[in-house]
Structure formats: C-alpha cells, structure tokens
Design a protein around this motif. Sequence first.
Motif, PDB file in Angstrom:
ATOM      1  N   GLY A 294      -0.250  -4.002  -9.359  1.00  0.00           N
ATOM      2  CA  GLY A 294      -1.089  -4.725  -8.413  1.00  0.00           C
ATOM      3  C   GLY A 294      -1.118  -4.182  -7.005  1.00  0.00           C
ATOM      4  O   GLY A 294      -1.573  -4.874  -6.085  1.00  0.00           O
ATOM      5  N   HIS A 295      -0.675  -2.941  -6.825  1.00  0.00           N
ATOM      6  CA  HIS A 295      -0.581  -2.385  -5.480  1.00  0.00           C
ATOM      7  C   HIS A 295      -1.680  -1.368  -5.210  1.00  0.00           C
ATOM      8  O   HIS A 295      -2.253  -0.775  -6.129  1.00  0.00           O
ATOM      9  N   GLY A 296      -1.961  -1.141  -3.930  1.00  0.00           N
ATOM     10  CA  GLY A 296      -2.845  -0.064  -3.531  1.00  0.00           C
ATOM     11  C   GLY A 296      -2.080   1.244  -3.524  1.00  0.00           C
ATOM     12  O   GLY A 296      -0.894   1.281  -3.174  1.00  0.00           O
ATOM     13  N   VAL A 297      -2.754   2.310  -3.917  1.00  0.00           N
ATOM     14  CA  VAL A 297      -2.090   3.621  -4.000  1.00  0.00           C
ATOM     15  C   VAL A 297      -2.995   4.668  -3.355  1.00  0.00           C
ATOM     16  O   VAL A 297      -4.181   4.765  -3.685  1.00  0.00           O
ATOM     17  N   HIS A 298      -2.402   5.463  -2.458  1.00  0.00           N
ATOM     18  CA  HIS A 298      -3.171   6.420  -1.682  1.00  0.00           C
ATOM     19  C   HIS A 298      -2.458   7.779  -1.663  1.00  0.00           C
ATOM     20  O   HIS A 298      -1.736   8.094  -0.708  1.00  0.00           O
TER      21      HIS A 298
ATOM     22  N   GLU B 166       0.858  -1.182   0.000  1.00  0.00           N
ATOM     23  CA  GLU B 166       0.000   0.000   0.000  1.00  0.00           C
ATOM     24  C   GLU B 166       0.896   1.235   0.000  1.00  0.00           C
ATOM     25  O   GLU B 166       1.552   1.531   0.992  1.00  0.00           O
TER      26      GLU B 166
ATOM     27  N   LEU C 299       0.564   7.218 -10.517  1.00  0.00           N
ATOM     28  CA  LEU C 299      -0.388   6.212 -10.044  1.00  0.00           C
ATOM     29  C   LEU C 299      -0.584   5.026 -10.979  1.00  0.00           C
ATOM     30  O   LEU C 299      -0.627   3.876 -10.512  1.00  0.00           O
ATOM     31  N   PRO C 300      -0.721   5.236 -12.317  1.00  0.00           N
ATOM     32  CA  PRO C 300      -1.059   4.102 -13.179  1.00  0.00           C
ATOM     33  C   PRO C 300      -0.072   2.942 -13.102  1.00  0.00           C
ATOM     34  O   PRO C 300      -0.491   1.776 -13.045  1.00  0.00           O
TER      35      PRO C 300
ATOM     36  N   LEU D 101       1.964   2.104 -10.641  1.00  0.00           N
ATOM     37  CA  LEU D 101       1.896   1.435  -9.338  1.00  0.00           C
ATOM     38  C   LEU D 101       0.668   0.530  -9.268  1.00  0.00           C
ATOM     39  O   LEU D 101       0.744  -0.598  -8.769  1.00  0.00           O
ATOM     40  N   ARG D 102      -0.447   1.020  -9.779  1.00  0.00           N
ATOM     41  CA  ARG D 102      -1.673   0.211  -9.776  1.00  0.00           C
ATOM     42  C   ARG D 102      -1.573  -0.963 -10.739  1.00  0.00           C
ATOM     43  O   ARG D 102      -2.061  -2.061 -10.436  1.00  0.00           O
ATOM     44  N   ALA D 103      -0.923  -0.740 -11.883  1.00  0.00           N
ATOM     45  CA  ALA D 103      -0.767  -1.823 -12.856  1.00  0.00           C
ATOM     46  C   ALA D 103       0.075  -2.956 -12.290  1.00  0.00           C
ATOM     47  O   ALA D 103      -0.075  -4.116 -12.706  1.00  0.00           O
TER      48      ALA D 103
END
Length: 231
Positions: free
Chosen positions: A28-32, A3, A21-22, A24-26
């Motif tokens: 497979g992680h949560g991004v805040h 995360e 963000l893209p 990090l999300r690609a």
Amino acid sequence: MTEFVLVAGAWLGSWAWDDVLPDLRAAGHGVHPLTLAGLAERRGAPAGQQTHVQDIVDLIEERDLREVVLVGHSYAGVPVGQAAERIGDRLAHVVFVDAVIPVDGEAFVGAGPWGREVAESIAANDGHWPPLTADEFAGQGLTDEQIARIVTGATPHPGGSLTEPAALAGPLTDFPATYLTCLLDSPEPPPAAATLLTGPTWHHATLETGHWPMFSQPRDLAAALLTAAKR
C-alpha cells in the motif's frame, strides 16, 4: 502511506529496483525509484555529487512527497545522506543498504590505496568509473543470470560524483535511520556506520546475501524496508 524513494549505487539506474517494487506497492505504499544524472537512461548528463543530491531533493519536492523513506544503496548512501537533511519534515526514515555513509568534507573514493585506484581508473576512462566485470560479482549470492542482468544494464559512473566531497550541515544522528548490512559482502557495518549505530536514532539490520540484494534477495530486501519504515 509511506513514500519510498529508492536510489541504487554506482553504475545502476532505477531499473535495479524492479524486483523490489511489487512487494512495496502491494503493502500500500508509494514507490519512486530514481535514476541519478549520468546513469542508465540519463547517461551523458553532467553529474557531480551535489547534482545527485539535488536529483533526490528535486524528485521529492516536485512530487510533493511526505512521509518519505529514503533508501540509498552502496554509493547512493552518500547523496541520500545529504539529501535527508535537506528535505526537512518530509523525511520519515533513511535506510542505508550496504551503503557508504557521507562524512562532511570527504569524498566517496576517500584516501588510501583503493581510493587512488578508483581515481586512476576514472582518469583513464574519460572521467568515468567503469562497471565491474562478471567475475567481480563472485561470492555475492548472485546467480549467473542475475550477474548477467547487472553487467548488461550497468553504465559507466560519472567520476565527479565520486571525487567531490560531501557537504553536511549537521550530524547524521539528527534523523532516524537503519543501516542494512549484507553479510556476504562484510559481516560488520563500516566504521562510520558503526559509530552512528551506537546512538538512539539508528538501527541495525542484516540480510544473508551479498552487496546487491535488490537482485539476489529482492523480496527479503522489500521486507527489510517495510520493517524499517515502521520504526
């Protein structure tokens, strides 16, 4: 799953991370991404440095995040470093992106001519540090479009967060960290980081860009964050 909690530096809000963000999300992680009090959409909210520390802790606890990689850019290294020791076993790693390292009892502005200059600017601008002008981003690897985006989105930074001293319970070597140096800004990490990098829990990485890599090299920054998360 990692995360990532992303905190940008002075004048910036969560929007500063949009291009990071893209990737990090690609992976497979949560991004805040987090906007600190007094900035961007939270402009006008009262904010001291400990307010910003609590902003970070609150987000992590309210969302019940685990395996947290805390990322602090520039000024945000100061509240991120303090928040890291307050979230206990939720923390996996801290990444300081060309950031200021908190020192117990010392403020972000510090002593010396630069600190006095910032303090005077805060006093002359209703308790806020005015954003940089476009000319002041020269030499940082940014396009004119990227500079315009930063200048347009920036908001005055609440001065109390810059003049309030950091409060650390223990040494920053108590948790694993990566210091990411942006070489166009400075070829070497600052002294506080250099000292910590001599210990076994801290790692050093570099990017061939300036002080705002989330704009100038977002994909390279995302890759560096993913590498740090594996340490």
